[in-house]
Design a protein around this motif. Structure first.
Motif, PDB file in Angstrom:
ATOM      1  N   GLY A 121       0.865  -1.118  -0.168  1.00 29.27           N
ATOM      2  CA  GLY A 121       0.046  -0.092  -0.012  1.00 29.27           C
ATOM      3  C   GLY A 121       0.801   1.300   0.216  1.00 29.27           C
ATOM      4  O   GLY A 121       0.386   2.387  -0.080  1.00 29.27           O
ATOM      5  N   VAL A 122       1.981   1.255   0.104  1.00 26.82           N
ATOM      6  CA  VAL A 122       2.965   2.524   0.126  1.00 26.82           C
ATOM      7  C   VAL A 122       4.008   2.264  -0.944  1.00 26.82           C
ATOM      8  O   VAL A 122       4.725   1.238  -1.192  1.00 26.82           O
ATOM      9  CB  VAL A 122       3.780   2.535   1.549  1.00 26.82           C
ATOM     10  N   VAL A 123       4.366   3.496  -1.795  1.00 22.03           N
ATOM     11  CA  VAL A 123       5.334   3.477  -2.482  1.00 22.03           C
ATOM     12  C   VAL A 123       6.316   4.564  -1.988  1.00 22.03           C
ATOM     13  O   VAL A 123       5.993   5.536  -1.414  1.00 22.03           O
ATOM     14  CB  VAL A 123       5.000   3.862  -4.043  1.00 22.03           C
ATOM     15  N   PHE A 124       7.750   4.360  -2.353  1.00 16.88           N
ATOM     16  CA  PHE A 124       8.584   5.499  -2.367  1.00 16.88           C
ATOM     17  C   PHE A 124       9.236   6.295  -3.652  1.00 16.88           C
ATOM     18  O   PHE A 124       9.426   5.389  -4.445  1.00 16.88           O
ATOM     19  CB  PHE A 124       9.832   4.879  -1.625  1.00 16.88           C
ATOM     20  N   ARG A 125       9.030   7.278  -3.515  1.00 16.02           N
ATOM     21  CA  ARG A 125       9.561   7.985  -4.747  1.00 16.02           C
ATOM     22  C   ARG A 125      10.403   9.256  -4.506  1.00 16.02           C
ATOM     23  O   ARG A 125      10.453   9.927  -3.499  1.00 16.02           O
ATOM     24  CB  ARG A 125       8.120   8.829  -5.255  1.00 16.02           C
ATOM     25  N   PRO A 126      11.527   9.448  -5.332  1.00 18.97           N
ATOM     26  CA  PRO A 126      12.487  10.551  -5.089  1.00 18.97           C
ATOM     27  C   PRO A 126      11.643  11.909  -5.417  1.00 18.97           C
ATOM     28  O   PRO A 126      10.596  11.983  -5.888  1.00 18.97           O
ATOM     29  CB  PRO A 126      13.555  10.291  -6.221  1.00 18.97           C
ATOM     30  N   LEU A 127      12.055  12.848  -4.741  1.00 19.06           N
ATOM     31  CA  LEU A 127      11.698  14.269  -4.799  1.00 19.06           C
ATOM     32  C   LEU A 127      12.518  15.139  -5.685  1.00 19.06           C
ATOM     33  O   LEU A 127      13.816  15.077  -5.577  1.00 19.06           O
ATOM     34  CB  LEU A 127      11.533  14.811  -3.192  1.00 19.06           C
ATOM     35  N   SER A 128      12.021  16.167  -6.052  1.00 21.49           N
ATOM     36  CA  SER A 128      12.622  17.196  -6.938  1.00 21.49           C
ATOM     37  C   SER A 128      11.979  18.527  -6.749  1.00 21.49           C
ATOM     38  O   SER A 128      11.040  18.858  -6.144  1.00 21.49           O
ATOM     39  CB  SER A 128      12.385  16.635  -8.255  1.00 21.49           C
ATOM     40  N   ASP A 129      12.966  19.554  -7.184  1.00 20.81           N
ATOM     41  CA  ASP A 129      12.514  21.133  -7.313  1.00 20.81           C
ATOM     42  C   ASP A 129      12.389  21.474  -5.781  1.00 20.81           C
ATOM     43  O   ASP A 129      10.933  22.079  -5.856  1.00 20.81           O
ATOM     44  CB  ASP A 129      11.480  21.047  -8.338  1.00 20.81           C
ATOM     45  N   PRO A 130      12.987  21.358  -4.947  1.00 20.29           N
ATOM     46  CA  PRO A 130      14.388  21.076  -4.859  1.00 20.29           C
ATOM     47  C   PRO A 130      14.135  19.753  -4.371  1.00 20.29           C
ATOM     48  O   PRO A 130      13.272  18.896  -3.864  1.00 20.29           O
ATOM     49  CB  PRO A 130      15.033  21.773  -3.737  1.00 20.29           C
ATOM     50  N   ALA A 131      15.415  18.899  -4.457  1.00 21.69           N
ATOM     51  CA  ALA A 131      15.596  17.462  -3.901  1.00 21.69           C
ATOM     52  C   ALA A 131      16.346  17.380  -2.474  1.00 21.69           C
ATOM     53  O   ALA A 131      17.613  17.747  -2.578  1.00 21.69           O
ATOM     54  CB  ALA A 131      16.554  16.450  -5.146  1.00 21.69           C
ATOM     55  N   PRO A 132      15.792  17.294  -1.542  1.00 20.67           N
ATOM     56  CA  PRO A 132      16.341  17.219  -0.057  1.00 20.67           C
ATOM     57  C   PRO A 132      17.430  16.291  -0.226  1.00 20.67           C
ATOM     58  O   PRO A 132      17.329  15.345  -0.088  1.00 20.67           O
ATOM     59  CB  PRO A 132      15.107  17.095   0.773  1.00 20.67           C
ATOM     60  N   VAL A 133      18.621  16.937   0.835  1.00 23.60           N
ATOM     61  CA  VAL A 133      19.612  16.204   0.647  1.00 23.60           C
ATOM     62  C   VAL A 133      20.055  16.156   2.190  1.00 23.60           C
ATOM     63  O   VAL A 133      20.270  17.235   2.892  1.00 23.60           O
ATOM     64  CB  VAL A 133      20.826  16.217  -0.067  1.00 23.60           C
ATOM     65  N   MET A 134      20.369  14.972   3.177  1.00 24.90           N
ATOM     66  CA  MET A 134      20.747  15.111   4.329  1.00 24.90           C
ATOM     67  C   MET A 134      22.160  14.785   4.514  1.00 24.90           C
ATOM     68  O   MET A 134      22.463  13.594   3.988  1.00 24.90           O
ATOM     69  CB  MET A 134      19.776  14.124   5.521  1.00 24.90           C
ATOM     70  N   GLN A 135      23.095  15.343   5.269  1.00 24.39           N
ATOM     71  CA  GLN A 135      24.523  15.008   5.529  1.00 24.39           C
ATOM     72  C   GLN A 135      24.412  14.258   6.816  1.00 24.39           C
ATOM     73  O   GLN A 135      23.787  14.496   7.695  1.00 24.39           O
ATOM     74  CB  GLN A 135      25.393  16.239   5.785  1.00 24.39           C
ATOM     75  N   THR A 136      25.036  12.963   6.807  1.00 19.52           N
ATOM     76  CA  THR A 136      25.458  12.294   7.817  1.00 19.52           C
ATOM     77  C   THR A 136      26.704  12.719   8.387  1.00 19.52           C
ATOM     78  O   THR A 136      27.920  12.887   7.776  1.00 19.52           O
ATOM     79  CB  THR A 136      25.632  10.810   7.468  1.00 19.52           C
ATOM     80  N   TYR A 137      26.922  12.634   9.847  1.00 23.34           N
ATOM     81  CA  TYR A 137      28.185  13.056  10.659  1.00 23.34           C
ATOM     82  C   TYR A 137      28.320  11.848  11.352  1.00 23.34           C
ATOM     83  O   TYR A 137      27.782  10.958  12.130  1.00 23.34           O
ATOM     84  CB  TYR A 137      28.006  14.284  11.514  1.00 23.34           C
ATOM     85  N   LEU A 138      29.892  11.641  11.797  1.00 18.80           N
ATOM     86  CA  LEU A 138      30.181  10.997  12.700  1.00 18.80           C
ATOM     87  C   LEU A 138      30.808  11.779  13.822  1.00 18.80           C
ATOM     88  O   LEU A 138      31.670  12.621  13.753  1.00 18.80           O
ATOM     89  CB  LEU A 138      31.498  10.014  12.370  1.00 18.80           C
ATOM     90  N   ALA A 139      29.876  11.686  15.054  1.00 16.35           N
ATOM     91  CA  ALA A 139      30.470  12.701  16.250  1.00 16.35           C
ATOM     92  C   ALA A 139      31.589  12.023  17.107  1.00 16.35           C
ATOM     93  O   ALA A 139      31.422  10.948  17.665  1.00 16.35           O
ATOM     94  CB  ALA A 139      29.263  13.032  17.149  1.00 16.35           C
ATOM     95  N   VAL A 140      32.565  12.589  17.439  1.00 15.18           N
ATOM     96  CA  VAL A 140      33.793  12.045  18.242  1.00 15.18           C
ATOM     97  C   VAL A 140      34.054  13.127  19.210  1.00 15.18           C
ATOM     98  O   VAL A 140      33.886  14.496  19.041  1.00 15.18           O
ATOM     99  CB  VAL A 140      34.870  11.308  17.505  1.00 15.18           C
ATOM    100  N   ARG A 141      34.539  12.723  20.279  1.00 18.03           N
ATOM    101  CA  ARG A 141      35.377  14.001  21.304  1.00 18.03           C
ATOM    102  C   ARG A 141      36.565  14.483  20.435  1.00 18.03           C
ATOM    103  O   ARG A 141      37.099  13.859  19.625  1.00 18.03           O
ATOM    104  CB  ARG A 141      35.858  13.202  22.456  1.00 18.03           C
ATOM    105  N   ASN A 142      36.869  15.675  20.937  1.00 16.73           N
ATOM    106  CA  ASN A 142      38.067  16.263  20.432  1.00 16.73           C
ATOM    107  C   ASN A 142      39.145  15.685  20.938  1.00 16.73           C
ATOM    108  O   ASN A 142      39.436  14.995  21.977  1.00 16.73           O
ATOM    109  CB  ASN A 142      38.036  17.806  20.826  1.00 16.73           C
ATOM    110  N   GLY A 143      40.460  15.676  20.141  1.00 16.27           N
ATOM    111  CA  GLY A 143      41.566  14.952  20.504  1.00 16.27           C
ATOM    112  C   GLY A 143      41.778  13.757  19.665  1.00 16.27           C
ATOM    113  O   GLY A 143      40.992  13.220  18.945  1.00 16.27           O
ATOM    114  N   PRO A 144      42.952  13.527  19.764  1.00 14.99           N
ATOM    115  CA  PRO A 144      43.484  12.393  18.923  1.00 14.99           C
ATOM    116  C   PRO A 144      42.587  10.871  19.291  1.00 14.99           C
ATOM    117  O   PRO A 144      42.777  10.680  20.440  1.00 14.99           O
ATOM    118  CB  PRO A 144      44.991  11.931  19.239  1.00 14.99           C
ATOM    119  N   PRO A 145      42.206  10.217  18.352  1.00 10.79           N
ATOM    120  CA  PRO A 145      41.341   8.949  18.787  1.00 10.79           C
ATOM    121  C   PRO A 145      42.351   7.805  18.921  1.00 10.79           C
ATOM    122  O   PRO A 145      43.540   7.865  18.710  1.00 10.79           O
ATOM    123  CB  PRO A 145      40.667   8.710  17.250  1.00 10.79           C
TER     124      PRO A 145
END
Length: 298
Positions: A254-278
């Motif tokens: 009962g559900v379909v997934f379709r890409p969006l346009s005008d505009p096409a929303p894009v999300m940035q993924t991040y890796l959060a770490v503590r400051n300093g050498p890992p």
């Protein structure tokens, strides 16, 4: 010159007795004498003056003594450094995960395992705010999240970018379009998580709709995947958004997934770490995240 020979030399120099030195080394006395004779032949000089009653260092032996101690101390430090590295590599890395990662998480886990066979990766779920607080407190080594936050003491490493897909009723006229222009969704109620729960996604969708020329009509809140998609598929027509890697793994009647346009929303993924050498294992995780991104681009 072998470290073993220097160890025998130093033990005899401390005991000034071949028998007691052999006992300390847990070997027979003849083995000690044999190795020290070989060392003396290699150096071209005697290191000990031997008699039936007394063993003492010669001048050459006294010259060698501080260097033997230094070299054996370096060996100890080298072994300790390797032991510390092995222990660190065998440690557990605690990673906070975000919903909607889809195949990205599998790619990261595969790359991490390939980089370090000893370290274990423990996945921890929870709200974004909770996971970020855990990283700050040291309870998590890192967390994946969508959208950057301003959190003192944390560094946000940019990773991959995901497009948003619209989840629509399969019987709606817009389901036949691919992509779907955002402006065409203006009349349909939007099921969205409240900003307090997911500010990055909420702001991105609202900003994209305004860029398409309207402010969306908000319907019932997005609760969870199953209930929200069931309501879209079989209830009053409405729509919501999913990250593309997540949508690829969902097959809902009962559900379909379709890409969006005008505009096409894009999300940035991040890796959060503590400051300093890992530490070593965390560095392997960071590199695994970058590898997953690079492989997807390739």
């Amino acid at each position: 010159m072998e470290l073993r020979q220097l160890r025998y030399f130093l033990t005899v120099a401390e005991e000034l007795h071949f028998g007691r030195a052999a006992e300390r080394l847990h070997i027979v006395q003849s083995a000690v004498s044999q190795q020290l004779r070989r060392l003396e032949r290699e150096l071209g000089t005697e290191l000990f003056a031997r008699s039936t009653r007394v063993v003492r260092l010669t001048e050459a032996g006294n010259q060698l003594l501080p260097y033997a101690r230094e070299m054996l101390a370096v060996e100890v430090r080298a072994r300790e450094a390797i032991d510390e590295l092995r222990a660190e590599q065998a440690a557990t890395v605690r990673l906070g995960t975000s919903s909607g990662l889809g195949a990205w998480l599998d790619a990261v886990l595969t790359a991490f395992t390939r980089r370090t066979a000893q370290a274990q990766l423990e996945l921890v779920t929870g709200s974004t705010d909770k996971r970020l607080a855990q990283v700050r407190a040291g309870d998590l080594d890192a967390t994946l999240l969508h959208g950057e936050r301003a959190v003192p003491g944390l560094e946000f490493l940019p990773l991959w970018r995901d497009t948003l897909m619209a989840a629509l009723p399969a019987g709606h006229e817009l389901a036949a379009r691919e992509p779907v222009a955002l402006a065409r969704l203006a009349e349909l109620p939007l099921r969205l998580s409240p900003r307090s729960r997911n500010p990055a996604l909420h702001d991105l969708v609202m900003r994209s709709c305004r860029a398409a020329g309207y402010t969306p009509v908000l319907g019932p809140e997005f609760t969870n995947d199953q209930d929200t998609l069931a309501a879209i598929g079989y209830g009053k027509p409405s729509w919501t958004v999913f990250y593309a890697p997540h949508a690829d793994q969902l097959h809902v009647p009962g559900v379909v997934f379709r890409p969006l346009s005008d505009p096409a929303p894009v999300m940035q993924t991040y890796l959060a770490v503590r400051n300093g050498p890992p530490r070593t294992a965390l560095r392997a995780l960071i590199e695994a995240c970058y590898e997953a991104d690079e492989r997807a681009r390739a």
